[in-house]
Design a protein around this motif. Structure first.
Motif: not given
Length: 89
Positions: A38-41, A43-51, A53-59
């Motif tokens: 995960s990474y630190l949110a 944007t406001e959209i990311a913060k509203q949706h995830f809080g 920390a924004v989780p992400y899949g492997a890439y």
């Protein structure tokens, strides 16, 4: 320099190696594997949706000739190429 196919490139990426192709035109480009986390949110959209920390899949990430990093997707040519190699520093 030993070269190999795309399947071996994926195995090398998952083993923590950097890989590239002889067929690429850009200098100093390479790929590396980024595991899920995960990474630190930021944007406001990311913060509203995830809080916070924004989780992400492997890439697979690419270090570009512009010296930045972008997510990477393989082309048909990349997947069928047999000129992959491990990048050593």
């Amino acid at each position: 320099m030993n070269t190999f196919d795309f399947g071996a490139a994926i195995v090398a990426l998952k083993a923590g190696k950097k890989v590239a192709r002889h067929g690429w035109n850009g200098k100093n480009m390479f790929l590396y594997y980024v595991p899920a986390a995960s990474y630190l949110a930021s944007t406001e959209i990311a913060k509203q949706h995830f809080g916070d920390a924004v989780p992400y899949g492997a890439y697979v990430a690419m270090k570009t000739t512009q010296n930045n990093v972008v997510p990477w997707l393989a082309s048909q040519t990349d997947m069928l190429a047999e000129d992959w190699y491990i990048v050593t520093d």
